[in-house]
Design a protein around this motif. Sequence first.
Motif, PDB file in Angstrom:
ATOM      1  N   SER A  23       0.829  -1.202   0.000  1.00  0.00           N
ATOM      2  CA  SER A  23       0.000   0.000   0.000  1.00  0.00           C
ATOM      3  C   SER A  23       0.871   1.263   0.000  1.00  0.00           C
ATOM      4  O   SER A  23       0.607   2.209  -0.740  1.00  0.00           O
ATOM      5  N   MET A  24       1.930   1.253   0.809  1.00  0.00           N
ATOM      6  CA  MET A  24       2.824   2.416   0.860  1.00  0.00           C
ATOM      7  C   MET A  24       3.546   2.588  -0.477  1.00  0.00           C
ATOM      8  O   MET A  24       3.668   3.708  -0.985  1.00  0.00           O
ATOM      9  N   ARG A  25       4.006   1.500  -1.065  1.00  0.00           N
ATOM     10  CA  ARG A  25       4.676   1.579  -2.368  1.00  0.00           C
ATOM     11  C   ARG A  25       3.725   2.179  -3.399  1.00  0.00           C
ATOM     12  O   ARG A  25       4.101   3.055  -4.176  1.00  0.00           O
ATOM     13  N   HIS A  26       2.487   1.717  -3.415  1.00  0.00           N
ATOM     14  CA  HIS A  26       1.488   2.219  -4.357  1.00  0.00           C
ATOM     15  C   HIS A  26       1.270   3.728  -4.155  1.00  0.00           C
ATOM     16  O   HIS A  26       1.216   4.487  -5.129  1.00  0.00           O
ATOM     17  N   LYS A  27       1.176   4.161  -2.915  1.00  0.00           N
ATOM     18  CA  LYS A  27       0.978   5.589  -2.629  1.00  0.00           C
ATOM     19  C   LYS A  27       2.129   6.435  -3.175  1.00  0.00           C
ATOM     20  O   LYS A  27       1.915   7.518  -3.717  1.00  0.00           O
TER      21      LYS A  27
END
Length: 102
Positions: A23-27
């Motif tokens: 999720s953090m990578r996607h953000k």
Amino acid sequence: ETCFESFCAELKNGVTEREAAESMRHKMVVAGADDHAFNTLFQIGPNSSVPHGAPTRRALKDDTIVLLDWGVRLCGYHTDLTRTFFWGKISSHLLKLQSVVL
């Protein structure tokens, strides 16, 4: 930092280390990064003490320590940010340990 704030606002019990890291990578990518600078780490509880560990299927629950280590790659530059924080109620024992570290 904007991604971190957004990430924390959406964080909830039950999310696994792997799901949170992704999720953090996607953000970061949605926010304009070319990609992540290295594999994002989201480590919960005892895993938070393992430097450069790998995200597992451990799920977030109340009253635990969390480590988030992330960075972006943008225009040839790489960043690296790490934040350790408490999720839920902080025990007096953990507060004492935190004061020693600080």
